[in-house]
Design an enzyme around this catalytic site. Structure first.
Site: not given
Length: 470
Positions: A392-394, A433
């Site tokens: 997700n965040d990456v 996050s």
């Protein structure tokens, strides 16, 4: 120098060399397994050398044998039974065990010196005892808290996210320093106060840290365990323990800096800034998704069949679903069909450093197919299909496009530049996050909602129906 001392010195030298080679080998995926075995061999030699020089009594030999047998059995059972999803928690717990062992060694030496007939230790040893107890206690309780947070057992209390926590931690630091000074002066009560205050400090420092920063915390705790071991080496006068602890401490600190760079977070921000995304739901505007395109496993399989180059981006969702073996079967069919398949590895993907590398190695993914972020990012514009599995965040473009986003500046995988992106995800929940992912609304992105293993199994079945790789 006696023959036993010479023998131990020789074993220590060989063990240090093997340990250095082991740490060096861990820098490459291909050599990591052998490097781990070298490091384990180094520790075995260190134990042999210590026992030869110490010449334990018959009673002591019994305790050593029982402790080695129990510890070995627990280690073997843990290695075999712990699932890949729980590996970060296991690493955190093992870091804590290292800190606790250093604390107990220092405590044992201190209590023995205070007993009848004990020789009071000199100032260097007293400082080493205090340092080993403090760092060991912080490492142990901090690691237990990290394990509990990763497991979902320990939510962060609201008051721990306020500035009051800094005052509490400063008070604990003050009590710890005063207790350390009093312990050096010979106070038995201060010794126990030192252990309690340092243990509480470990809890106070780790509890406010959020899941997004856990890869950094685990790496830092690993460094702490090495520093505690080095301090314990000074306490008992063992050169190898000092050298090994210092090497582990330095390597862990370097890895911590790499993790911080991979998240665009400074170490002070991780330790004292609270949880990333604890209260944020996005950078600006609504956090709700309004332009999502979903597709079926059949559509994904048809696109994969026509592709020439496919890049797989693994994330924690892949580990949760235990889908690495199914993924490998999908990749084999595509490779037999003439498709080039590689895996893009972000340095902080998963919940600990190297989590995705270990996960894919378990499924016998060839080492040369694993590509680091800096290598694979320039290749995304020439990539036909990117398959994002539980990450997700990456892969969030906000890190490069939105200066108001908390993720802005974090190095990410530029998957949005590929021709087609498929994202396999259970739902539309945010990552660690808590930030909305703009990738999901990109016009070249299609969502496949479901468990990663189930979805990959469906894609595998569709590829077989199409005759891909048969």
């Amino acid at each position: 120098m006696s023959s036993a001392a010479l023998f131990q010195a020789g074993l220590d030298l060989v063990a240090v060399a093997l340990l250095a080679l082991g740490i060096k080998g861990l820098s490459r995926i291909r050599s990591a397994r052998a490097a781990n075995q070298l490091a384990a061999g180094a520790m075995a030699l260190a134990v042999v050398g210590l026992l030869v020089n110490a010449q334990p009594t018959a009673v002591t030999w019994v305790w050593i044998a029982v402790g080695a047998a129990v510890g070995g059995m627990l280690g073997a059972l843990t290695a075999r039974l712990v699932p890949m999803t729980a590996m970060p928690e296991t690493v955190a717990f093992f870091n804590g065990c290292g800190g606790l062992s250093s604390l107990l060694v220092a405590l044992g030496v201190s209590l023995a010196a205070r007993g009848d007939g004990g020789v009071p230790p000199g100032l260097p040893v007293l400082i080493s005892i205090g340092f080993s107890i403090v760092v060991g206690a912080i490492t142990f309780t901090g690691s237990v808290v990290a394990m509990g947070k990763l497991q979902g057992w320990l939510p962060t209390p609201g008051w721990m996210m306020s500035r009051w926590r800094h005052g509490l931690n400063i008070a604990l630091v003050t009590v710890t320093l005063l207790a350390a000074v009093a312990t050096g002066g010979g106070s038995s009560d201060a010794l126990w106060l030192l252990i309690v205050s340092a243990s509480l400090l470990g809890i106070g420092l780790t509890l406010p840290i959020g899941g997004a920063d856990m890869p950094v915390v685990i790496s830092l705790l690993n460094s702490y365990s090495g520093v505690a071991a080095a301090a314990a080496g000074f306490v008992v006068g063992q050169r190898l323990l000092i050298v090994a602890g210092a090497m582990v401490g330095a390597a862990g600190l370097i890895l911590t800096q790499v993790m911080c760079a991979g998240m665009n977070r400074s170490l002070p921000a991780v330790l004292f800034g609270g949880a990333l995304g604890a209260t944020s739901t996005g950078s600006k505007g609504s956090s709700e998704y309004t332009n999502i395109t979903s597709c079926s496993a059949e559509e994904c399989a048809l696109t994969l069949e026509a592709a020439e180059r496919v890049v797989v981006v693994p994330g924690y969702g892949l580990a949760v679903a235990q889908a690495q073996h199914t993924l490998r079967e999908v990749a084999r069919l595509l490779e037999n069909h003439g498709v080039t398949v590689t895996y893009a590895i972000h340095p902080v993907a998963g919940r600990m450093p190297g989590h995705m590398n270990v996960l894919l190695a378990e499924a016998d993914v060839p080492y040369e197919q694993l590509q680091e972020m800096d290598v694979v990012n320039p290749e995304f514009p020439a990539t036909d299909v990117v398959l994002v599995l539980g990450a997700n965040d990456v892969v969030n473009p906000q890190a490069k496009t939105d200066p108001d986003s908390p993720l802005y500046g974090m190095p990410v995988l530029d998957v949005q530049e590929a021709r087609t992106v498929f994202v396999v995800k259970r739902g539309m929940s945010a990552g660690y996050s808590g930030i909305k992912n703009d990738l999901f609304e990109s016009p070249n992105t299609s969502m496949l909602f479901g468990d990663a293993k189930q979805m990959l199994s469906s894609i595998l079945g569709e590829l077989k129906v199409l005759g891909v790789g048969q």
